[in-house]
Structures are given as structure tokens and as C-alpha cells.
Design a protein around this motif. Sequence first.
Motif, PDB file in Angstrom:
ATOM      1  N   GLU A 212       0.855  -1.174   0.000  1.00 15.57           N
ATOM      2  CA  GLU A 212       0.000   0.000   0.000  1.00 15.57           C
ATOM      3  C   GLU A 212       0.896   1.231   0.000  1.00 15.57           C
ATOM      4  O   GLU A 212       1.834   1.328   0.787  1.00 15.57           O
ATOM      5  N   ASP A 213       0.601   2.163  -0.893  1.00 19.14           N
ATOM      6  CA  ASP A 213       1.586   3.207  -1.142  1.00 19.14           C
ATOM      7  C   ASP A 213       0.886   4.477  -1.625  1.00 19.14           C
ATOM      8  O   ASP A 213      -0.202   4.423  -2.206  1.00 19.14           O
ATOM      9  N   TRP A 214       1.543   5.610  -1.396  1.00 19.70           N
ATOM     10  CA  TRP A 214       1.035   6.909  -1.830  1.00 19.70           C
ATOM     11  C   TRP A 214       2.154   7.944  -1.694  1.00 19.70           C
ATOM     12  O   TRP A 214       3.098   7.750  -0.925  1.00 19.70           O
ATOM     13  N   PRO A 215       2.078   9.041  -2.436  1.00 13.11           N
ATOM     14  CA  PRO A 215       3.109  10.084  -2.330  1.00 13.11           C
ATOM     15  C   PRO A 215       2.818  11.038  -1.176  1.00 13.11           C
ATOM     16  O   PRO A 215       1.663  11.379  -0.912  1.00 13.11           O
ATOM     17  N   ASP A 216       3.870  11.490  -0.505  1.00 13.71           N
ATOM     18  CA  ASP A 216       3.700  12.508   0.534  1.00 13.71           C
ATOM     19  C   ASP A 216       3.463  13.889  -0.057  1.00 13.71           C
ATOM     20  O   ASP A 216       2.743  14.698   0.518  1.00 13.71           O
ATOM     21  N   TYR A 217       4.084  14.182  -1.215  1.00 19.07           N
ATOM     22  CA  TYR A 217       3.910  15.480  -1.856  1.00 19.07           C
ATOM     23  C   TYR A 217       3.247  15.290  -3.215  1.00 19.07           C
ATOM     24  O   TYR A 217       3.590  14.362  -3.962  1.00 19.07           O
ATOM     25  N   PHE A 519      19.538  12.532  -0.594  1.00 16.98           N
ATOM     26  CA  PHE A 519      18.739  11.694   0.298  1.00 16.98           C
ATOM     27  C   PHE A 519      18.560  12.343   1.665  1.00 16.98           C
ATOM     28  O   PHE A 519      17.532  12.161   2.321  1.00 16.98           O
ATOM     29  N   ALA A 520      19.558  13.124   2.092  1.00 16.86           N
ATOM     30  CA  ALA A 520      19.547  13.703   3.442  1.00 16.86           C
ATOM     31  C   ALA A 520      18.706  14.965   3.549  1.00 16.86           C
ATOM     32  O   ALA A 520      18.620  15.555   4.632  1.00 16.86           O
ATOM     33  N   LEU A 521      18.080  15.413   2.462  1.00 21.46           N
ATOM     34  CA  LEU A 521      17.217  16.584   2.533  1.00 21.46           C
ATOM     35  C   LEU A 521      16.111  16.364   3.561  1.00 21.46           C
ATOM     36  O   LEU A 521      15.463  15.312   3.572  1.00 21.46           O
ATOM     37  N   GLY A 532       6.068  20.432  -2.460  1.00 24.99           N
ATOM     38  CA  GLY A 532       6.844  19.416  -3.138  1.00 24.99           C
ATOM     39  C   GLY A 532       8.334  19.704  -3.135  1.00 24.99           C
ATOM     40  O   GLY A 532       8.805  20.673  -2.526  1.00 24.99           O
ATOM     41  N   VAL A 533       9.065  18.824  -3.821  1.00 26.66           N
ATOM     42  CA  VAL A 533      10.516  18.953  -3.940  1.00 26.66           C
ATOM     43  C   VAL A 533      10.898  18.763  -5.401  1.00 26.66           C
ATOM     44  O   VAL A 533      10.142  18.200  -6.199  1.00 26.66           O
ATOM     45  N   GLN A 534      12.110  19.221  -5.741  1.00 31.48           N
ATOM     46  CA  GLN A 534      12.543  19.158  -7.136  1.00 31.48           C
ATOM     47  C   GLN A 534      14.056  19.148  -7.232  1.00 31.48           C
ATOM     48  O   GLN A 534      14.740  19.884  -6.530  1.00 31.48           O
ATOM     49  N   ARG A 562      12.670  11.753  -1.399  1.00 36.69           N
ATOM     50  CA  ARG A 562      12.119  12.739  -0.467  1.00 36.69           C
ATOM     51  C   ARG A 562      10.766  13.285  -0.949  1.00 36.69           C
ATOM     52  O   ARG A 562       9.947  13.718  -0.156  1.00 36.69           O
ATOM     53  N   GLY A 563      10.522  13.276  -2.248  1.00 37.48           N
ATOM     54  CA  GLY A 563       9.232  13.702  -2.745  1.00 37.48           C
ATOM     55  C   GLY A 563       8.134  12.701  -2.447  1.00 37.48           C
ATOM     56  O   GLY A 563       6.994  13.072  -2.181  1.00 37.48           O
ATOM     57  N   TRP A 564       8.492  11.424  -2.493  1.00 34.10           N
ATOM     58  CA  TRP A 564       7.510  10.369  -2.228  1.00 34.10           C
ATOM     59  C   TRP A 564       7.402  10.076  -0.733  1.00 34.10           C
ATOM     60  O   TRP A 564       6.315   9.865  -0.205  1.00 34.10           O
ATOM     61  N   ASN A 565       8.540  10.046  -0.062  1.00 34.20           N
ATOM     62  CA  ASN A 565       8.607   9.769   1.379  1.00 34.20           C
ATOM     63  C   ASN A 565       9.327  10.917   2.067  1.00 34.20           C
ATOM     64  O   ASN A 565      10.541  10.876   2.289  1.00 34.20           O
ATOM     65  N   ALA A 566       8.569  11.953   2.381  1.00 37.41           N
ATOM     66  CA  ALA A 566       9.182  13.176   2.890  1.00 37.41           C
ATOM     67  C   ALA A 566       9.673  13.036   4.319  1.00 37.41           C
ATOM     68  O   ALA A 566      10.670  13.645   4.703  1.00 37.41           O
ATOM     69  N   HIS A 567       8.980  12.245   5.097  1.00 34.31           N
ATOM     70  CA  HIS A 567       9.248  12.227   6.531  1.00 34.31           C
ATOM     71  C   HIS A 567      10.296  11.175   6.862  1.00 34.31           C
ATOM     72  O   HIS A 567      10.227  10.034   6.416  1.00 34.31           O
ATOM     73  N   SER A 568      11.247  11.567   7.637  1.00 34.53           N
ATOM     74  CA  SER A 568      12.328  10.667   8.031  1.00 34.53           C
ATOM     75  C   SER A 568      12.609  10.861   9.517  1.00 34.53           C
ATOM     76  O   SER A 568      12.368  11.928  10.077  1.00 34.53           O
ATOM     77  N   ASP A 569      13.116   9.823  10.145  1.00 29.72           N
ATOM     78  CA  ASP A 569      13.396   9.858  11.580  1.00 29.72           C
ATOM     79  C   ASP A 569      14.853   9.475  11.784  1.00 29.72           C
ATOM     80  O   ASP A 569      15.200   8.296  11.813  1.00 29.72           O
ATOM     81  N   TRP A 570      15.692  10.496  11.885  1.00 27.64           N
ATOM     82  CA  TRP A 570      17.128  10.267  12.064  1.00 27.64           C
ATOM     83  C   TRP A 570      17.609  11.014  13.297  1.00 27.64           C
ATOM     84  O   TRP A 570      18.183  12.107  13.190  1.00 27.64           O
ATOM     85  N   PRO A 571      17.378  10.472  14.479  1.00 32.33           N
ATOM     86  CA  PRO A 571      17.843  11.158  15.696  1.00 32.33           C
ATOM     87  C   PRO A 571      19.347  11.368  15.724  1.00 32.33           C
ATOM     88  O   PRO A 571      19.845  12.332  16.310  1.00 32.33           O
TER      89      PRO A 571
END
Length: 605
Positions: A212-217, A519-521, A532-534, A562-571
Motif C-alpha cells: 500500500e503506497d502513496w506520495p507525501d507530496y 537523500f539527506a534533505l 513538493g521537492v525538485q 524525499r518527494g515520495w517519502n518526505a518524513h524521516s526519523d534520524w535522531p
Amino acid sequence: MRKATLFSLILMLMAACSRTPFAEWTEGPTEADGRALHTLTLNNMPQGSRVWFQELFDGKTFVEGPEMHHYQGTSWYIDIPTGGTVTLKYYGRPLPRRSWAPEGFVLQQKGKPDTPFEVHYYFLELPENEDSESDFVCNYDVCPADIIPQVKRIQYGTETMEEVENQIEGWYRITIGEDGEPKVQAGDEDGAFYAQTTLAKLPRPLEPMTIEDWPDYQYRGFMLDVVRDFRSVDEVLQILDLMASWKLNTLHFHIADDESWCLEIKAFPELTEYTAHHALPDWNLKETKALKPSANGKIGNVTYYNSDEYIKILKYAWERRIAVIPEFDMPGHSRASIKAMQVYEQRTGDNSFRLQDPADTSRYWSAQDFTDNVLSVDLQSVYKFYGVVFDEVIRLHQEAGVPLPAIHIGGDEVPDGAWSGRDRHEMKETFINRMLDLAETRGIRLAGWEDIARGLKPETEERLKRSLYFLNVWNTNGIEGFPVVLSPAPYTYLDLAYSDNPKEIGLSWAGYVDERKTFALQPNDYKGDIIGVQSQLWSSQLRSFDDATYQMLPKALGTAERGWNAHSDWPTEEDLSADFERFYSIIVAREMLVWERQGLVFRKR
């Protein structure tokens, strides 16, 4: 890299024997004052000739030999008084990368055709460890559903996975049973297309799983600059295929700037007949035949899309759920259109489309070293011209049967000194309001670089917001109150070199960009209404399609992720490294195999 010295000695001897002109450029070591003494030797030069070339350095102190003259942008020339062998030595900045050495050498003689000639390079030897860079870790065990961009939810086996609520645009669900037959659910046409894109990437035979999938932006873009180094229609279509495979949905098409105008506008044939056929200035330094060469130094080349070709690109893109936003950069970055319309006026006697006031005595130096590239935005004729351009673009998109989300008007890097004697703020107000007039009367939206939204009166700012699709934020942390497409140079400018290795191509004014950097954006770190992102692929350092794909692949994939999966958790930095290891392992296992089969040039580690 592209400026190899292989067989250069043999070529040099052959050229010397035939008395064919050729050049030698020798890199000098960095001296105590931080500068380097470089040597340019011109061999077999006819007496009274002139040599043109493209040179990217500035601030030179000439030490020996004839004077080198600057002519707009990256163009330089040397007059050859006596002929034979001419040696010039000059201090300049140390060569940051070999691709920055002078190139595009052309011999000019009165009464004879302009003739490109060979140049041989002698670069400093690199230290033993200069060629080797630490490889990215690639130890993650890639699973069947690991693709780029990564899917949101995956469950292997036949157990039922609960659906998410509030399905958004682009949502899809794939269920693969024991029989290996996929069943697809989708919320809209985009979702159905993305489901098929995912299925095409899954390894065969298909194993039981639910995705199951969808774009964040909803905006996931790629900007392609074809002005400084032109891309053919077939090359653009190949790039669109890559974009579709990464589920990008917008091509920001940079097709008009200082160096060229790349779209046919039938009412103004000079836009393409003049600016898209590059030639040397004549002996009196007048660009009578065509616009001067850009940074690649090519002459006689054709660099535009006719109406049918543009429509072909539009249709091909939309079949892959990609919309096209054309950009005509203005009011700076407008040299090509200004020069073309001067030629149009000379041919027709019609000055009602004039783009620059002949009485303007402004003195300025643009970011790309032009002194004549700014529109006279107080002229009514400027908006009459762009009204015709807008109407033609609208017509082409309608004929293709595809949407026109916006027309991008650029708006960046208007140099200090432009509009001398006039209030710059008032000139900007005039420009923005008049462009909004064009957009509003045609029912279209505008887009621009972040520069267009700064320093406006409150009423103009509010009016801009109503007709604005987005701002590309490239140089700051964002702008509150405006829709923003994240395009930060240190993370998304693909023309920046991968590293400081001299064998890489690209710029470094905003640092170095590789696939880990894109990737680190962190989109959540930016201000504004992020839609969105570009990625941006500027082409001043590109010389071929191979150069273009090399700079894209694989670093463009980080922005797509980052356009598809914007949210990341990198403490911690370790968390980022672990996440990137997984990402890069998927690229190596899945994407690079496809690129190899397609014969594309990409960055290998």
C-alpha cells in the motif's frame, strides 16, 4: 572524463606536420599566493587571425603574450598579429576541476568560414589517493518489494493488511496471492499508473505480498536546463522515462535564458532562427548571423524544439502522468530574447515588441558575466511580446490535449546596476503586476524562483499569491505564506560536482552534491507551505547526454525519494547512515542494473 589526453602527442605531431591549427593548454601548480600560472599555446596560427574560446575563470593577471579579451558570458578571444606559434601565460585561480579548462576553440579569419580546432590538455598529475573515494556501504539484504522510491507499507504473505484511511491522490494497493496474480486498487489515474510502475519493478516470479503506497507530496519535480547544453527530443524522452520510473510528476522545462531560446514561437521566427543557431560574432564584434556560443563553445548547432516536437514531448510526458511547466527566465537572464527581437525589429521595422530600451544606459555585470541581459520592464512592448508567447504556449498545450499547470517566469538574479536611474522596487512592482495581468486575463497560473516574492508591496504580494502555483526556494530556508517547491542548491542542484576530485565535472559554489546529500534533505526543516521537492539539472558544465545522465544518476534518486517519502526519523548521524545504506543498496541492486542494460552513463563507486 571528457577532456582526456590519450594519444595527444600523436595528434599534436600529426597536426604540426599538416600545419593544421591546434591548441595546447597546460595546468600550472598553485603558488604561494594561491594562484596558478597556466599556459596556452596556439600552434600554426594564420597571421591576422582571431581565436575564440570559452573560459570559465575571472580575475586574471596576464604575464606573457597577447591580450585576452572578454566578450559576454564565457566567451573570450585573442587577436593573432604575427601568426605561427603564440604562447600566452596567465595567472588565474587554481583549476578546480579539469572540466573547467578552456574549450570550444574556433579560428576566425576574414573572408573564410569559422573553423573549430583541436585542443590538447596537460593536467597536473593527481596524488596516489586522489582517484580513490571511500565506497558507500552496501550491505543491506534487498527484499523483493524494495524499490525506488520505497513503498510506504509492505506485508509479505497472504495475510490481510488493513487499509489506510483518508486515501490521498496517487494512492494504490497491490495484493499478490499464492497464484502470483496481482490485484490492483487505486484511488485515481495517478494511483493506477504508480501501481503499474511498482509492479514493473518487482522481481519475477511475483511472490505473495500486499503493498500500500502513496506520495507525501503532490509535486515531485525535475528541472531540465536545455539552454546551455541542448538535449534532443529523444534524449528528453529518455529522461521522462527515468522520471516516470521514479514516480516524478512534473518536468520543469527551462527553455529560455541568456544563451538560447529553445521553443518555436511562430510569430517571431528570430527567436529560434537567430538565438538557436550559434555562431561567432563578426570581426567587428557584432552578432549578426546568430547568437554567440554558450559555455560549450559549439557553433552551427540547432538548439530548439519546433511546435510538433514540443507537442510530442508534452504527449509523451502526460502518458506517464508527468505535466510540463515551461520556463522563460526574465526579467534578467533574457539576453537571447532581447537580441532576437532586435533582429526582428531590424527585419520588420516593427518596434512594438521591443524588449530593451535603446536609451537605457545601465551598466551591470550579471552572475553569468553578461552586460546586456535585462528587460526594460517599463516598456509596454515587453508585455505585448510575452502575451504572444503565453498564447502560443497555451495553444500548444491545448493542441497536445495536456494540462498547463503554470508558466514559469524565472525572476532570479537581476544584477545590481540594472534600470539605472530608476527605482528598482518600483520596476519590480511594475514587472510582477504586468505579468499577473497576462496570467489573470488568460486564466493561467505563474511560477517563479523565490526572488520574485521578495520586497513586494502588501497588495502586490497578495495578488501574486492568488495566481501563483509555487516558488522554487533555492537560496534560503523558505518564505512564509507562499506555496513552496523545495529546490535548495546544497541538496538538489545536480550540476554541482559529486566531490572535490578534479576528475569530476560540475560546479561547487554551493558545495558538493551526491546521492547521500540529496537523500539527506529534510523537508520539514523549511518554512512555507511546502507542496513538493525538485531536482535541478543546470547544463553550463554539461557537454553531452552522457554528462547529463552521469550528473543525474544516481544522485537524482535522493530527491525522488524525499518527494515520495518526505518524513524521516534520524535522531543521530548513525540513523541517517543506516537508512541511507538501505537506500543505496536498493539503487545498486535494482536501478543500476536497468541503467546498464539501457547503456546509460552513471556514477559508479
